[in-house]
Design an enzyme around this catalytic site. Sequence first.
Site, short mmCIF file in Angstrom:
data_model
loop_
_atom_site.label_atom_id
_atom_site.label_comp_id
_atom_site.label_asym_id
_atom_site.label_seq_id
_atom_site.Cartn_x
_atom_site.Cartn_y
_atom_site.Cartn_z
N HIS A 60 18.08 -13.84 2.26
CA HIS A 60 16.96 -13.09 2.12
C HIS A 60 15.89 -14.06 1.86
CE1 HIS A 60 19.88 -10.01 0.38
NE2 HIS A 60 19.44 -9.39 1.31
N MET A 207 26.14 -15.42 4.14
CA MET A 207 25.89 -14.85 2.78
C MET A 207 25.47 -13.37 3.06
SD MET A 207 23.55 -17.44 0.74
CE MET A 207 23.95 -19.17 0.58
#
Length: 304
Positions: A60, A207
Amino acid sequence: MRTETTTSIDTRGDATPNRIAPRPRLITQGEALRAAVVAEKLAGRTVGLVPTMGALHEGHLSLVDAAAAECDVTVATVFVNPTQFGPEEDFRRYPRNLDQDMRLLAERGVDVVFAPSNDEMYRPNHATFVDVGPLGRTLEGEFRPTHFRGVATVVLKLFLLAPAQRAYFGRKDYQQTLVVRQLVADLNVPIEVRVCPTVREPDGLAMSSRNAYLSADQRGRARALSRSLQLAERLVTGGERDVKTIRDAMRQEIEDAGGIALQYIAFAADGTLEAVERIDGPTTVALAATVGKTRLIDNTLLNG
Ligand code: AMP
């Protein structure tokens, strides 16, 4: 202390010493977000939007970094969108930690965080959903039939509430990037969609907020997913072009790890979901699997 009615946003160019204003500014009301973004644009600044469901990790944050590098003002949204989860899925237990997310976003210089409640995003009479057609029905859509209509709906709502010039998405969710591009093109949304590379753990695992669900044993096995993608890359680099051969080798790699239930391995001409049988050009190979109860997806680009 700024409040939600304030429409000015501190930008990174502001070198005021001894800053006491908190950063990022937290907004929970949609109209306050819209007013803030519109004010920035009227002041001549570019705004980059990074939609997320929170439980933030470096994947992110790489999107945030890309937005900050290309835009004057960065807006991140943190909202676990109920409409993109199926009834049997993990909406209730999805990890939520806004305090930590705020800290991480502050460290990366984010200007505004939009973290609305469910009621703020979906009024009681909400009835309108965005259907992106066939793109939403294959691959992920076969296993999660209502997922992309929920994604497309919330993304369009976020684009309307935060009318930024650019929006940032991760290639990790390959099909989602196609869905968002389709939505933007079909509905004339004036936003530039930027897609950033997948960020991986040191051992290769992509991830994901859902990696937190994995036990140590499952975490070890899950490594086989990215290993199978690396195997595909090596085979193609070595001259293999036959999709069936590559898929069989990948499947074997995953089976050997044990404890992984493979859902699909799909090969598509890059930028589409059109299945290919030979690697004759840039091709994305995407896969989905469950490790225990945790569903993981990953993909890579094969350059034929
Ligand atoms: P999520 O919070 O899972 O909805 O993800 C929010 C955004 O972050 C989406 O555009 C994802 O594709 C992106 N993202 C999630 N994981 C990664 C990753 N490992 N690398 C790059 N982008 C990611």
